[in-house]
Design a protein around this motif. Structure first.
Motif, PDB file in Angstrom:
ATOM      1  N   MET A  34       0.883  -1.311   0.059  1.00  0.00           N
ATOM      2  CA  MET A  34       0.018   0.243  -0.012  1.00  0.00           C
ATOM      3  C   MET A  34       0.888   1.145  -0.051  1.00  0.00           C
ATOM      4  N   LEU A  35       1.872   1.198   0.539  1.00  0.00           N
ATOM      5  CA  LEU A  35       2.955   2.358   0.657  1.00  0.00           C
ATOM      6  C   LEU A  35       3.432   2.524  -0.625  1.00  0.00           C
ATOM      7  N   ILE A  36       3.993   1.700  -1.201  1.00  0.00           N
ATOM      8  CA  ILE A  36       4.706   1.647  -2.424  1.00  0.00           C
ATOM      9  C   ILE A  36       3.566   2.022  -3.499  1.00  0.00           C
ATOM     10  N   ALA A  37       2.595   1.488  -3.440  1.00  0.00           N
ATOM     11  CA  ALA A  37       1.338   1.974  -4.684  1.00  0.00           C
ATOM     12  C   ALA A  37       0.881   3.526  -4.176  1.00  0.00           C
ATOM     13  N   ALA A  38       0.752   3.886  -3.127  1.00  0.00           N
ATOM     14  CA  ALA A  38       0.605   5.553  -2.645  1.00  0.00           C
ATOM     15  C   ALA A  38       1.646   6.297  -3.133  1.00  0.00           C
ATOM     16  N   ALA A  39       2.723   5.921  -3.069  1.00  0.00           N
ATOM     17  CA  ALA A  39       3.925   6.774  -3.439  1.00  0.00           C
ATOM     18  C   ALA A  39       3.877   6.746  -4.936  1.00  0.00           C
ATOM     19  N   GLU A  40       3.598   5.694  -5.738  1.00  0.00           N
ATOM     20  CA  GLU A  40       3.803   5.662  -6.997  1.00  0.00           C
ATOM     21  C   GLU A  40       2.457   6.402  -7.735  1.00  0.00           C
ATOM     22  N   VAL A  44       3.020   9.415 -10.417  1.00  0.00           N
ATOM     23  CA  VAL A  44       2.499   9.632 -11.486  1.00  0.00           C
ATOM     24  C   VAL A  44       1.515  10.915 -11.786  1.00  0.00           C
ATOM     25  N   ARG A  45       0.848  11.155 -10.620  1.00  0.00           N
ATOM     26  CA  ARG A  45       0.098  12.291 -10.626  1.00  0.00           C
ATOM     27  C   ARG A  45       0.740  13.688 -10.643  1.00  0.00           C
ATOM     28  N   ASP A  46       1.820  13.657  -9.997  1.00  0.00           N
ATOM     29  CA  ASP A  46       2.615  14.670 -10.033  1.00  0.00           C
ATOM     30  C   ASP A  46       3.449  15.101 -11.354  1.00  0.00           C
ATOM     31  N   ALA A  48       5.971  13.009 -12.422  1.00  0.00           N
ATOM     32  CA  ALA A  48       7.668  12.950 -12.069  1.00  0.00           C
ATOM     33  C   ALA A  48       8.275  12.210 -13.314  1.00  0.00           C
ATOM     34  N   VAL A  49       9.309  12.659 -13.738  1.00  0.00           N
ATOM     35  CA  VAL A  49      10.159  11.875 -15.053  1.00  0.00           C
ATOM     36  C   VAL A  49      11.521  11.602 -14.526  1.00  0.00           C
ATOM     37  N   ASN A  50      11.988  10.721 -15.166  1.00  0.00           N
ATOM     38  CA  ASN A  50      13.424  10.382 -14.692  1.00  0.00           C
ATOM     39  C   ASN A  50      14.541  10.952 -15.582  1.00  0.00           C
ATOM     40  N   SER A  51      15.574  10.829 -15.512  1.00  0.00           N
ATOM     41  CA  SER A  51      16.562  11.303 -16.066  1.00  0.00           C
ATOM     42  C   SER A  51      16.791  11.104 -17.658  1.00  0.00           C
ATOM     43  N   TYR A  52      15.956  10.279 -18.200  1.00  0.00           N
ATOM     44  CA  TYR A  52      15.771   9.799 -19.457  1.00  0.00           C
ATOM     45  C   TYR A  52      14.485  10.436 -20.187  1.00  0.00           C
ATOM     46  N   GLY A  53      13.848  11.356 -19.457  1.00  0.00           N
ATOM     47  CA  GLY A  53      12.656  12.078 -19.767  1.00  0.00           C
ATOM     48  C   GLY A  53      11.463  11.262 -19.942  1.00  0.00           C
ATOM     49  N   GLU A  54      11.627   9.896 -19.182  1.00  0.00           N
ATOM     50  CA  GLU A  54      10.433   8.940 -19.135  1.00  0.00           C
ATOM     51  C   GLU A  54       9.558   9.172 -17.853  1.00  0.00           C
ATOM     52  N   GLN A  55       8.205   8.862 -17.846  1.00  0.00           N
ATOM     53  CA  GLN A  55       7.560   8.677 -16.529  1.00  0.00           C
ATOM     54  C   GLN A  55       8.374   7.793 -15.652  1.00  0.00           C
ATOM     55  N   SER A  56       8.580   8.330 -14.304  1.00  0.00           N
ATOM     56  CA  SER A  56       9.288   7.748 -13.452  1.00  0.00           C
ATOM     57  C   SER A  56       8.373   7.276 -12.368  1.00  0.00           C
ATOM     58  N   PRO A  57       8.009   6.098 -12.073  1.00  0.00           N
ATOM     59  CA  PRO A  57       6.962   5.690 -10.847  1.00  0.00           C
ATOM     60  C   PRO A  57       7.328   6.078  -9.660  1.00  0.00           C
ATOM     61  N   LEU A  58       8.540   6.172  -9.075  1.00  0.00           N
ATOM     62  CA  LEU A  58       8.984   7.031  -7.919  1.00  0.00           C
ATOM     63  C   LEU A  58       9.654   8.263  -7.978  1.00  0.00           C
TER      64      LEU A  58
END
Length: 71
Positions: A34-40, A44-46, A48-58
């Motif tokens: 549940m903690l992982i799901a809430a963070a992810e 996604v709602r915010d 967040a993108v990773n250093s490759y410009g891709e959607q980053s789950p966390l």
């Protein structure tokens, strides 16, 4: 984007079932899940993108080989 909060409700129901049926280890694991799901979901709602410009789950900036990339 579809609202993903329903998954948290499902996890709560699963945890309740596990607890009520003597599946304590599973119930504890579902707490972590549940903690992982809430963070992810929040990430996604915010948008967040990773250093490759891709959607980053966390929202992490981890390189493709698993090592931390610094600026």
């Amino acid at each position: 984007m579809a609202n993903n909060d329903w998954i948290l409700d499902v996890l709560v129901d699963l945890k309740s079932f596990a607890s009520a049926n003597g599946l304590g280890v599973l119930a504890e694991q579902l707490d972590d899940t549940m903690l992982i799901a809430a963070a992810e979901i929040a990430s996604v709602r915010d948008g967040a993108v990773n250093s490759y410009g891709e959607q980053s789950p966390l929202g992490s900036h981890i390189g493709r080989n698993g090592s931390h990339r610094s600026a």
